[in-house]
Design a protein around this motif. Structure first.
Motif, PDB file in Angstrom:
ATOM      1  N   MET A   1       0.851  -1.194   0.000  1.00 48.03           N
ATOM      2  CA  MET A   1       0.000   0.000   0.000  1.00 48.03           C
ATOM      3  C   MET A   1       0.886   1.244   0.000  1.00 48.03           C
ATOM      4  SD  MET A   1      -2.976   1.110   2.703  1.00 48.03           S
ATOM      5  CE  MET A   1      -3.969  -0.310   2.281  1.00 48.03           C
ATOM      6  N   THR A   2       0.649   2.152  -0.902  1.00 42.81           N
ATOM      7  CA  THR A   2       1.460   3.359  -1.007  1.00 42.81           C
ATOM      8  C   THR A   2       0.967   4.422  -0.056  1.00 42.81           C
ATOM      9  OG1 THR A   2       0.066   4.225  -2.788  1.00 42.81           O
ATOM     10  CG2 THR A   2       1.927   2.822  -3.441  1.00 42.81           C
ATOM     11  N   MET A   3       1.807   5.472   0.048  1.00 41.77           N
ATOM     12  CA  MET A   3       1.469   6.573   0.957  1.00 41.77           C
ATOM     13  C   MET A   3       0.211   7.285   0.502  1.00 41.77           C
ATOM     14  SD  MET A   3       2.358   8.297   3.630  1.00 41.77           S
ATOM     15  CE  MET A   3       2.057   9.915   4.355  1.00 41.77           C
ATOM     16  N   ALA A   4      -0.019   7.328  -0.834  1.00 41.53           N
ATOM     17  CA  ALA A   4      -1.209   8.021  -1.347  1.00 41.53           C
ATOM     18  C   ALA A   4      -2.484   7.320  -0.943  1.00 41.53           C
ATOM     19  CB  ALA A   4      -1.125   8.128  -2.874  1.00 41.53           C
ATOM     20  N   ASN A   5      -2.427   5.981  -0.754  1.00 41.03           N
ATOM     21  CA  ASN A   5      -3.615   5.220  -0.386  1.00 41.03           C
ATOM     22  C   ASN A   5      -3.814   5.144   1.112  1.00 41.03           C
ATOM     23  OD1 ASN A   5      -4.082   4.679  -3.121  1.00 41.03           O
ATOM     24  ND2 ASN A   5      -2.761   2.853  -3.069  1.00 41.03           N
ATOM     25  N   GLU A   6      -2.806   5.516   1.894  1.00 43.36           N
ATOM     26  CA  GLU A   6      -2.924   5.474   3.340  1.00 43.36           C
ATOM     27  C   GLU A   6      -3.343   6.840   3.872  1.00 43.36           C
ATOM     28  OE1 GLU A   6       0.800   4.164   4.827  1.00 43.36           O
ATOM     29  OE2 GLU A   6       0.545   2.097   4.143  1.00 43.36           O
ATOM     30  N   ASN A   7      -3.819   6.829   5.110  1.00 40.34           N
ATOM     31  CA  ASN A   7      -4.187   8.085   5.762  1.00 40.34           C
ATOM     32  C   ASN A   7      -2.933   8.707   6.361  1.00 40.34           C
ATOM     33  OD1 ASN A   7      -5.363  10.201   7.090  1.00 40.34           O
ATOM     34  ND2 ASN A   7      -6.501   8.960   8.552  1.00 40.34           N
ATOM     35  N   PRO A   8      -2.476   9.847   5.817  1.00 37.53           N
ATOM     36  CA  PRO A   8      -1.231  10.435   6.344  1.00 37.53           C
ATOM     37  C   PRO A   8      -1.370  10.945   7.771  1.00 37.53           C
ATOM     38  CG  PRO A   8      -2.286  11.934   4.789  1.00 37.53           C
ATOM     39  CD  PRO A   8      -3.047  10.650   4.719  1.00 37.53           C
ATOM     40  N   MET A   9      -2.613  11.112   8.259  1.00 37.04           N
ATOM     41  CA  MET A   9      -2.804  11.598   9.625  1.00 37.04           C
ATOM     42  C   MET A   9      -2.346  10.569  10.667  1.00 37.04           C
ATOM     43  SD  MET A   9      -4.111  14.452   8.730  1.00 37.04           S
ATOM     44  CE  MET A   9      -4.898  15.103   7.261  1.00 37.04           C
ATOM     45  N   THR A  10      -2.233   9.323  10.255  1.00 38.83           N
ATOM     46  CA  THR A  10      -1.835   8.268  11.187  1.00 38.83           C
ATOM     47  C   THR A  10      -0.351   7.947  11.104  1.00 38.83           C
ATOM     48  OG1 THR A  10      -2.355   6.533   9.570  1.00 38.83           O
ATOM     49  CG2 THR A  10      -4.138   7.257  11.013  1.00 38.83           C
ATOM     50  N   LYS A  11       0.400   8.710  10.297  1.00 38.97           N
ATOM     51  CA  LYS A  11       1.813   8.442  10.087  1.00 38.97           C
ATOM     52  C   LYS A  11       2.666   9.490  10.783  1.00 38.97           C
ATOM     53  CE  LYS A  11       0.837   4.962   7.470  1.00 38.97           C
ATOM     54  NZ  LYS A  11       1.117   3.583   7.906  1.00 38.97           N
ATOM     55  N   SER A  12       3.905   9.144  11.012  1.00 42.24           N
ATOM     56  CA  SER A  12       4.898  10.074  11.554  1.00 42.24           C
ATOM     57  C   SER A  12       6.259   9.667  11.021  1.00 42.24           C
ATOM     58  CB  SER A  12       4.888  10.074  13.083  1.00 42.24           C
ATOM     59  OG  SER A  12       5.294   8.809  13.583  1.00 42.24           O
ATOM     60  N   TRP A  13       7.211  10.611  11.082  1.00 43.43           N
ATOM     61  CA  TRP A  13       8.546  10.341  10.566  1.00 43.43           C
ATOM     62  C   TRP A  13       9.566  11.036  11.450  1.00 43.43           C
ATOM     63  CZ3 TRP A  13      12.584  13.371   8.746  1.00 43.43           C
ATOM     64  CH2 TRP A  13      13.624  12.694   8.096  1.00 43.43           C
ATOM     65  N   LYS A  14      10.705  10.355  11.667  1.00 41.79           N
ATOM     66  CA  LYS A  14      11.791  10.923  12.457  1.00 41.79           C
ATOM     67  C   LYS A  14      13.109  10.354  11.979  1.00 41.79           C
ATOM     68  CE  LYS A  14      13.408  11.617  17.200  1.00 41.79           C
ATOM     69  NZ  LYS A  14      13.126  11.401  18.642  1.00 41.79           N
ATOM     70  N   ASP A  15      14.115  11.207  11.860  1.00 40.62           N
ATOM     71  CA  ASP A  15      15.448  10.776  11.475  1.00 40.62           C
ATOM     72  C   ASP A  15      16.289  10.624  12.739  1.00 40.62           C
ATOM     73  OD1 ASP A  15      17.823  10.196  10.314  1.00 40.62           O
ATOM     74  OD2 ASP A  15      18.117  12.141   9.342  1.00 40.62           O
ATOM     75  N   SER A  16      16.518   9.390  13.141  1.00 43.79           N
ATOM     76  CA  SER A  16      17.274   9.130  14.366  1.00 43.79           C
ATOM     77  C   SER A  16      18.771   9.381  14.186  1.00 43.79           C
ATOM     78  CB  SER A  16      17.042   7.696  14.826  1.00 43.79           C
ATOM     79  OG  SER A  16      17.397   6.777  13.803  1.00 43.79           O
ATOM     80  N   ASN A  17      19.217   9.507  12.933  1.00 44.72           N
ATOM     81  CA  ASN A  17      20.638   9.747  12.664  1.00 44.72           C
ATOM     82  C   ASN A  17      20.985  11.235  12.630  1.00 44.72           C
ATOM     83  OD1 ASN A  17      21.178   6.950  12.374  1.00 44.72           O
ATOM     84  ND2 ASN A  17      20.435   7.015  10.266  1.00 44.72           N
ATOM     85  N   TRP A  18      19.991  12.092  12.739  1.00 45.84           N
ATOM     86  CA  TRP A  18      20.251  13.536  12.727  1.00 45.84           C
ATOM     87  C   TRP A  18      20.901  13.926  14.052  1.00 45.84           C
ATOM     88  CZ3 TRP A  18      19.428  17.100   8.820  1.00 45.84           C
ATOM     89  CH2 TRP A  18      19.525  18.439   9.163  1.00 45.84           C
ATOM     90  N   ASN A  19      22.108  14.441  13.984  1.00 47.90           N
ATOM     91  CA  ASN A  19      22.881  14.720  15.194  1.00 47.90           C
ATOM     92  C   ASN A  19      22.964  16.204  15.521  1.00 47.90           C
ATOM     93  OD1 ASN A  19      24.508  15.544  13.111  1.00 47.90           O
ATOM     94  ND2 ASN A  19      26.154  14.069  13.504  1.00 47.90           N
ATOM     95  N   GLN A  20      22.092  17.021  14.952  1.00 51.34           N
ATOM     96  CA  GLN A  20      22.093  18.448  15.246  1.00 51.34           C
ATOM     97  C   GLN A  20      20.820  18.821  15.995  1.00 51.34           C
ATOM     98  OE1 GLN A  20      22.913  20.954  11.823  1.00 51.34           O
ATOM     99  NE2 GLN A  20      23.967  19.272  10.763  1.00 51.34           N
ATOM    100  N   GLN A  21      20.920  19.855  16.793  1.00 48.15           N
ATOM    101  CA  GLN A  21      19.748  20.376  17.493  1.00 48.15           C
ATOM    102  C   GLN A  21      18.882  21.137  16.495  1.00 48.15           C
ATOM    103  OE1 GLN A  21      18.891  19.863  20.645  1.00 48.15           O
ATOM    104  NE2 GLN A  21      17.032  21.110  20.492  1.00 48.15           N
ATOM    105  N   LEU A  22      17.616  20.760  16.421  1.00 51.72           N
ATOM    106  CA  LEU A  22      16.723  21.419  15.469  1.00 51.72           C
ATOM    107  C   LEU A  22      16.445  22.846  15.904  1.00 51.72           C
ATOM    108  CD1 LEU A  22      14.105  18.648  14.584  1.00 51.72           C
ATOM    109  CD2 LEU A  22      15.967  19.516  13.170  1.00 51.72           C
ATOM    110  N   ASN A  23      16.470  23.745  14.930  1.00 53.39           N
ATOM    111  CA  ASN A  23      16.199  25.155  15.172  1.00 53.39           C
ATOM    112  C   ASN A  23      15.581  25.736  13.911  1.00 53.39           C
ATOM    113  OD1 ASN A  23      18.456  26.178  13.392  1.00 53.39           O
ATOM    114  ND2 ASN A  23      19.669  25.068  14.938  1.00 53.39           N
ATOM    115  N   PRO A  24      15.111  26.969  13.947  1.00 55.34           N
ATOM    116  CA  PRO A  24      14.479  27.559  12.753  1.00 55.34           C
ATOM    117  C   PRO A  24      15.385  27.631  11.532  1.00 55.34           C
ATOM    118  CG  PRO A  24      13.944  28.830  14.709  1.00 55.34           C
ATOM    119  CD  PRO A  24      14.967  27.840  15.128  1.00 55.34           C
ATOM    120  N   HIS A  25      16.695  27.515  11.703  1.00 59.23           N
ATOM    121  CA  HIS A  25      17.610  27.641  10.579  1.00 59.23           C
ATOM    122  C   HIS A  25      17.849  26.316   9.850  1.00 59.23           C
ATOM    123  CE1 HIS A  25      18.499  31.712  11.929  1.00 59.23           C
ATOM    124  NE2 HIS A  25      18.736  31.228  13.148  1.00 59.23           N
TER     125      HIS A  25
END
Length: 210
Positions: free
Chosen positions: A1-25
């Motif tokens: 099942m592709t993302m277009a056929n699924e409900n995106p409201m039930t999904k989430s995404w996170k990059d665990s390899n990102w080693n920087q503190q998130l900020n507006p920049h």
């Protein structure tokens, strides 16, 4: 099942390899990763990144783009908007995504919010209607009428509510009567129970001293 056929409201995404503190920049660069399931790889952000263009050039491009919409530093919440640009001054919002502690979610739109509220309202209305129908009665002499008294419990419910049957009550009474007659002399004793140890102490006390 592709993302277009699924409900995106039930999904989430996170990059665990990102080693920087998130900020507006850097939050937009965090969002615009090809592994992000919410990211459209045909958007203008991807084109500008591949061609090493200045981000300001997005204002003069037409098509899908992502932009940082809101930042709440107190709650570490950042909102990114997906929009379609038609001119430097005309854009059409398509979706909003909120980034909270590195996890990206798609915010529900007005359609999904109203649909959820109406579904909850209809559920309670149906429940109230079903309960009301159980109070509807019909009598050949009276016709249709409403009875708000609690219904009479069925025979099985009455049996389950009774602590024991009549046979069990009679058996227990007979057993108690037999035990009472058999151990009646124990029940009539009122004095303290004298043990062998207490008798020895009493004899030692009464024995005259030599």
């Amino acid at each position: 099942m592709t993302m277009a056929n699924e409900n995106p409201m039930t999904k989430s995404w996170k990059d665990s390899n990102w080693n920087q503190q998130l900020n507006p920049h850097n939050v937009l660069a965090y969002f615009c990763q090809r592994s992000n399931l919410f990211y459209d790889k045909t958007c203008n952000n991807e084109i500008a990144k591949m061609q090493r263009l200045n981000p300001s050039q997005l204002l003069h491009m037409k098509g899908i783009e992502y932009t940082l919409l809101h930042v709440d530093e107190a709650s570490d919440l950042m909102i990114i908007r997906k929009q379609e640009r038609h001119s430097p001054s005309h854009v059409v919002p398509l979706a909003n995504y909120y980034v909270l502690q590195g996890t990206i979610y798609q915010a529900p739109d007005l359609h999904h919010v109203l649909n959820s509220r109406l579904a909850g309202t209809l559920f309670h209305l149906q429940e109230a209607l079903d309960k009301t129908l159980t109070m509807s009665r019909y009598d050949p002499n009276k016709g249709h009428y409403w009875s708000f008294d609690p219904p009479e419990p069925s025979k099985e419910e009455k049996l389950r509510s009774e602590p024991c049957s009549q046979f069990q009550k009679e058996s227990i009474d007979k057993l108690m009567d037999i035990l009472t007659k058999k151990y009646q002399h124990f029940m009539l004793r009122t004095g303290p129970v004298v043990t062998e140890q207490s008798n020895i102490k009493q004899e030692t006390k009464d024995e005259p001293q030599r």
